[in-house]
Every structure is written in structure tokens, then in C-alpha cells.
Design a protein around this motif. Structure first.
Motif, PDB file in Angstrom:
ATOM      1  N   ARG A 130      21.388 -37.017  22.371  1.00  0.00           N
ATOM      2  CA  ARG A 130      22.761 -37.216  22.851  1.00  0.00           C
ATOM      3  C   ARG A 130      23.475 -35.876  23.062  1.00  0.00           C
ATOM      4  O   ARG A 130      23.496 -35.028  22.166  1.00  0.00           O
ATOM      5  CB  ARG A 130      23.549 -38.054  21.850  1.00  0.00           C
ATOM      6  N   GLY A 131      24.006 -35.693  24.244  1.00  0.00           N
ATOM      7  CA  GLY A 131      24.762 -34.479  24.568  1.00  0.00           C
ATOM      8  C   GLY A 131      23.902 -33.290  24.917  1.00  0.00           C
ATOM      9  O   GLY A 131      24.418 -32.208  25.226  1.00  0.00           O
ATOM     10  N   GLY A 132      22.578 -33.466  24.920  1.00  0.00           N
ATOM     11  CA  GLY A 132      21.691 -32.314  25.123  1.00  0.00           C
ATOM     12  C   GLY A 132      20.919 -32.330  26.426  1.00  0.00           C
ATOM     13  O   GLY A 132      20.052 -31.487  26.641  1.00  0.00           O
ATOM     14  N   GLY A 133      21.208 -33.280  27.317  1.00  0.00           N
ATOM     15  CA  GLY A 133      20.467 -33.367  28.567  1.00  0.00           C
ATOM     16  C   GLY A 133      19.148 -34.107  28.388  1.00  0.00           C
ATOM     17  O   GLY A 133      18.782 -34.502  27.285  1.00  0.00           O
ATOM     18  N   ILE A 146      15.716 -32.678  33.703  1.00  0.00           N
ATOM     19  CA  ILE A 146      15.623 -33.629  34.820  1.00  0.00           C
ATOM     20  C   ILE A 146      17.021 -34.168  35.165  1.00  0.00           C
ATOM     21  O   ILE A 146      17.905 -34.208  34.299  1.00  0.00           O
ATOM     22  CB  ILE A 146      14.659 -34.803  34.523  1.00  0.00           C
ATOM     23  N   HIS A 147      17.170 -34.599  36.419  1.00  0.00           N
ATOM     24  CA  HIS A 147      18.446 -35.125  36.918  1.00  0.00           C
ATOM     25  C   HIS A 147      18.178 -36.284  37.862  1.00  0.00           C
ATOM     26  O   HIS A 147      17.168 -36.278  38.567  1.00  0.00           O
ATOM     27  CB  HIS A 147      19.213 -34.038  37.692  1.00  0.00           C
ATOM     28  N   ALA A 221      15.471 -46.349  24.651  1.00  0.00           N
ATOM     29  CA  ALA A 221      15.190 -44.915  24.848  1.00  0.00           C
ATOM     30  C   ALA A 221      15.462 -44.500  26.291  1.00  0.00           C
ATOM     31  O   ALA A 221      16.125 -43.483  26.549  1.00  0.00           O
ATOM     32  CB  ALA A 221      13.744 -44.619  24.467  1.00  0.00           C
ATOM     33  N   GLY A 222      14.979 -45.298  27.237  1.00  0.00           N
ATOM     34  CA  GLY A 222      15.117 -44.941  28.648  1.00  0.00           C
ATOM     35  C   GLY A 222      16.569 -44.858  29.100  1.00  0.00           C
ATOM     36  O   GLY A 222      16.914 -44.024  29.943  1.00  0.00           O
ATOM     37  N   SER A 223      17.438 -45.691  28.515  1.00  0.00           N
ATOM     38  CA  SER A 223      18.850 -45.642  28.906  1.00  0.00           C
ATOM     39  C   SER A 223      19.487 -44.316  28.517  1.00  0.00           C
ATOM     40  O   SER A 223      20.258 -43.729  29.291  1.00  0.00           O
ATOM     41  CB  SER A 223      19.651 -46.757  28.229  1.00  0.00           C
ATOM     42  N   LEU A 224      19.176 -43.835  27.309  1.00  0.00           N
ATOM     43  CA  LEU A 224      19.755 -42.546  26.900  1.00  0.00           C
ATOM     44  C   LEU A 224      19.228 -41.424  27.804  1.00  0.00           C
ATOM     45  O   LEU A 224      19.989 -40.550  28.248  1.00  0.00           O
ATOM     46  CB  LEU A 224      19.422 -42.238  25.428  1.00  0.00           C
ATOM     47  N   ILE A 225      17.927 -41.483  28.101  1.00  0.00           N
ATOM     48  CA  ILE A 225      17.328 -40.453  28.967  1.00  0.00           C
ATOM     49  C   ILE A 225      18.007 -40.476  30.342  1.00  0.00           C
ATOM     50  O   ILE A 225      18.373 -39.438  30.890  1.00  0.00           O
ATOM     51  CB  ILE A 225      15.802 -40.677  29.052  1.00  0.00           C
ATOM     52  N   LEU A 226      18.235 -41.671  30.864  1.00  0.00           N
ATOM     53  CA  LEU A 226      18.895 -41.790  32.172  1.00  0.00           C
ATOM     54  C   LEU A 226      20.331 -41.246  32.134  1.00  0.00           C
ATOM     55  O   LEU A 226      20.752 -40.499  33.019  1.00  0.00           O
ATOM     56  CB  LEU A 226      18.908 -43.251  32.612  1.00  0.00           C
ATOM     57  N   LEU A 227      21.080 -41.628  31.116  1.00  0.00           N
ATOM     58  CA  LEU A 227      22.478 -41.163  31.022  1.00  0.00           C
ATOM     59  C   LEU A 227      22.526 -39.654  30.857  1.00  0.00           C
ATOM     60  O   LEU A 227      23.352 -38.970  31.477  1.00  0.00           O
ATOM     61  CB  LEU A 227      23.195 -41.847  29.850  1.00  0.00           C
ATOM     62  N   GLU A 228      21.620 -39.115  30.041  1.00  0.00           N
ATOM     63  CA  GLU A 228      21.602 -37.663  29.826  1.00  0.00           C
ATOM     64  C   GLU A 228      21.140 -36.912  31.075  1.00  0.00           C
ATOM     65  O   GLU A 228      21.360 -35.708  31.192  1.00  0.00           O
ATOM     66  CB  GLU A 228      20.739 -37.310  28.617  1.00  0.00           C
ATOM     67  N   ALA A 229      20.474 -37.621  31.982  1.00  0.00           N
ATOM     68  CA  ALA A 229      20.059 -37.022  33.261  1.00  0.00           C
ATOM     69  C   ALA A 229      21.151 -37.180  34.323  1.00  0.00           C
ATOM     70  O   ALA A 229      20.914 -36.935  35.508  1.00  0.00           O
ATOM     71  CB  ALA A 229      18.764 -37.665  33.732  1.00  0.00           C
ATOM     72  N   GLY A 230      22.331 -37.628  33.906  1.00  0.00           N
ATOM     73  CA  GLY A 230      23.452 -37.762  34.835  1.00  0.00           C
ATOM     74  C   GLY A 230      23.515 -39.104  35.523  1.00  0.00           C
ATOM     75  O   GLY A 230      24.282 -39.277  36.481  1.00  0.00           O
ATOM     76  N   GLY A 231      22.731 -40.071  35.069  1.00  0.00           N
ATOM     77  CA  GLY A 231      22.711 -41.373  35.708  1.00  0.00           C
ATOM     78  C   GLY A 231      23.775 -42.311  35.177  1.00  0.00           C
ATOM     79  O   GLY A 231      24.499 -42.015  34.229  1.00  0.00           O
ATOM     80  N   VAL A 232      23.838 -43.467  35.825  1.00  0.00           N
ATOM     81  CA  VAL A 232      24.822 -44.501  35.506  1.00  0.00           C
ATOM     82  C   VAL A 232      24.061 -45.793  35.245  1.00  0.00           C
ATOM     83  O   VAL A 232      23.084 -46.084  35.933  1.00  0.00           O
ATOM     84  CB  VAL A 232      25.765 -44.705  36.725  1.00  0.00           C
ATOM     85  N   ILE A 233      24.512 -46.556  34.254  1.00  0.00           N
ATOM     86  CA  ILE A 233      23.931 -47.875  33.998  1.00  0.00           C
ATOM     87  C   ILE A 233      25.061 -48.886  34.049  1.00  0.00           C
ATOM     88  O   ILE A 233      26.104 -48.682  33.413  1.00  0.00           O
ATOM     89  CB  ILE A 233      23.253 -47.931  32.615  1.00  0.00           C
ATOM     90  N   ARG A 234      24.851 -49.944  34.817  1.00  0.00           N
ATOM     91  CA  ARG A 234      25.858 -51.014  34.860  1.00  0.00           C
ATOM     92  C   ARG A 234      25.204 -52.320  34.411  1.00  0.00           C
ATOM     93  O   ARG A 234      24.090 -52.635  34.833  1.00  0.00           O
ATOM     94  CB  ARG A 234      26.387 -51.164  36.277  1.00  0.00           C
TER      95      ARG A 234
END
Ligand code: IPD
Ligand code: CA
Ligand code: CA
Length: 260
Positions: A130-133, A146-147, A221-234
Motif C-alpha cells: 500500500r502506497g508503494g506502487g 508497472i502502470h 491481491a490483484g486489486s491492490l496491485i491494480l490500484l497501486e499501478a494507477g488503475g481504477v476498480i468499480r
């Protein structure tokens, strides 16, 4: 800040991956069905979860654990909770197809703080704290940031989805969504492992992903990775388990025009 947890989870994911590679494409998978004929589990799922959950209980006996195969164990009232899908993509795995992954997340008071997704055959390790990309290490190399991809509309987008295991008895099975969106995207994939789908979106390999009827262990796990990569989850639906749309903000909006 979360280094100790992350290092621990990475080591476990790699170890479970070795179990999976040892049985992969062999004839000792001990395949069984779970909720119906489409829902399979193998020896590798069970042994991977035992390895991961056993190591957590030993190292962090005061933490709670939720695993797909073993359910809840550990100290239920803990602030810390590990959420494990020991082998995401079991259908692929049981067929000898290479997209499958170990997924390990750690939550603190319900918020994800560490996420690790390791695809052993592809030798791709996705991580985030969290907070570390978010990072991807390929072939055991140095993790690279990754982004999510920057595409803004569907005609150039390649998006992925999946189908729920009750697709035989519930006509609300995502087929109509696929029919609606297909003419509008560059192409569509059914990778077969939701944890990997989310990481592929995080790394920009896919432009978006949606699925209905997932479980917490598929996405923790994948949701945190996605959010930390600048993604959005709805959230897509409130009535079908974990149902989500993932991508950058524009692609999530675009997918949302066609799927329900
Ligand atoms: C499944 C995979 C698949 C998704 C299913 C999941 P499993 O997980 O993530 O891509 O479509 O809904 O249940 O059973 O292979 O761990
Ligand atoms: Ca899964
Ligand atoms: Ca699984």
C-alpha cells in the motif's frame, strides 16, 4: 513499511509455484470437481494452500487466514487477515495451459496492505504494498514499476472477462455482456485466472477487465496491485458476489456502457 510481510509472501508464492510446476502437465493431478462439473480442484491447489496457510500460522499465529480450499483459520479477531487463492486458474492448470497463479494478500483492518500474484510457468511476479506502487519481476529479475495503459476508448482496447461456474444453471452468465461489447473492442480475451487478469491490466498488457461472481480470494491481491499501478476498480453488481470492472478511469466508464 510492509517489507517484512511482502518478502514473506513473495517467498511463499514462489514455493507454492514450485509445487504447481512439479505436477503441471503430469498425470498425478488428482482432479476432483467442487460445486459442479466446471469447478475443478487438483492436488496442486490443496498442497499449495497447505504450504501457504501452514507457514502463515507458524510465523504469524495471531493473524486470521481465509483460503479458497481451507476456508477460515487462525485468529478470527485479528486486525491482520491473509486472503489466499493458492492456485488461480485451475481450469487452465488442469488442461496444461500456462496462465495460472498463486495469489496472496494481506489486509489490515479490512484494507489491503500487501498483494502478491505469482505466475510460475510464466515466471512473472507481480507485487504491491500500500502506497508503494506496483511492480513486475520477470524471470527472477529486478522488479520494475508497472502502470495501467493509457488508452481512452474501446476501439483500440483489448479487454478480458470470465464466466461464473454456475453458467449452466444461471442464464445471467455474462454471455449477453460479451455479445454487447464485442463489436466495440479491438479484441476480447478469456485468460482464465482473475488474479492474473487484474495484474495484466495493472501492467498495461490488457486495457480492461470485468467479471461477475468472483470471490474475495480471486481479487484481494490483484486489486491492490491494480490500484497501486494507477488503475481504477468499480463494483459492477451488488448481487453477484465480487463483480467488478477494472482499467483506467476512461476504459472502466466505457466497459460500463455495455456490461451489467
Ligand atoms: C477462477 C478463475 C477464473 C474465473 C473464475 C474463478 P479458480 O478461479 O479466476 O478466471 O473466471 O470465476 O473462480 O477456481 O481457478 O481459482
Ligand atoms: Ca480463483
Ligand atoms: Ca483457486
Amino acid at each position: 513499511m510492509y517489507d517484512e510481510f511482502l518478502t514473506f509472501a513473495v517467498a511463499l508464492a514462489r514455493e507454492a509455484g514450485q509445487i504447481q510446476l512439479a505436477y503441471f502437465r503430469g498425470n498425478d493431478l488428482a482432479i476432483r470437481t467442487k460445486s459442479n462439473i466446471s469447478d475443478v480442484v487438483t492436488r496442486a491447489d490443496r498442497e499449495s494452500e497447505e504450504l501457504i496457510a501452514g507457514a502463515i500460522v507458524e510465523r504469524w499465529p495471531s493473524h486470521a487466514i481465509l483460503g479458497e480450499e481451507g476456508g477460515s483459520r487462525g485468529a478470527a479477531a485479528s486486525d491482520y487477515r491473509w486472503v489466499i487463492d493458492p492456485l488461480d486458474g485451475t481450469t487452465n492448470y488442469s488442461q496444461g495451459l500456462p496462465v495460472f497463479a498463486v495469489s496472496i494478500a494481506l489486509q489490515y483492518r479490512g484494507e489491503p496492505i500487501v498483494g502478491v500474484v505469482y505466475a510460475p510457468y510464466l515466471n512473472e511476479l507481480f507485487t504491491a504494498a500500500r502506497g508503494g506502487g506496483a511492480y513486475l519481476s520477470t524471470g527472477g529479475g529486478t522488479p520494475q514499476p508497472i502502470h495501467v495503459a493509457g488508452k481512452q476508448s474501446l476501439p483500440t482496447a483489448v479487454v478480458a472477462t470470465g464466466f461464473p461456474y454456475d453458467k449452466d444453471r444461471n442464464p445471467d452468465n455474462n454471455a449477453a455482456n460479451v455479445a454487447r461489447i464485442l463489436p466495440h473492442v479491438r479484441d476480447l480475451r478469456r485468460m482464465g485466472a482473475a488474479a492474473y487478469d487484474l495484474c495484466a491490466v495493472a501492467a498495461g498488457f490488457l486495457d480492461g477487465f470485468w467479471e461477475l461472481g468472483l470471490h474475495e480470494w480471486d481479487v484481494a491481491a490483484g486489486s491492490l496491485i491494480l490500484l497501486e499501478a494507477g488503475g481504477v476498480i468499480r463494483e459492477l453488481r451488488a448481487d453477484r458476489g465480487v463483480s467488478l470492472v477494472a482499467g483506467n478511469a476512461a476504459i472502466v466508464d466505457e466497459i460500463g456502457r455495455y456490461v451489467e
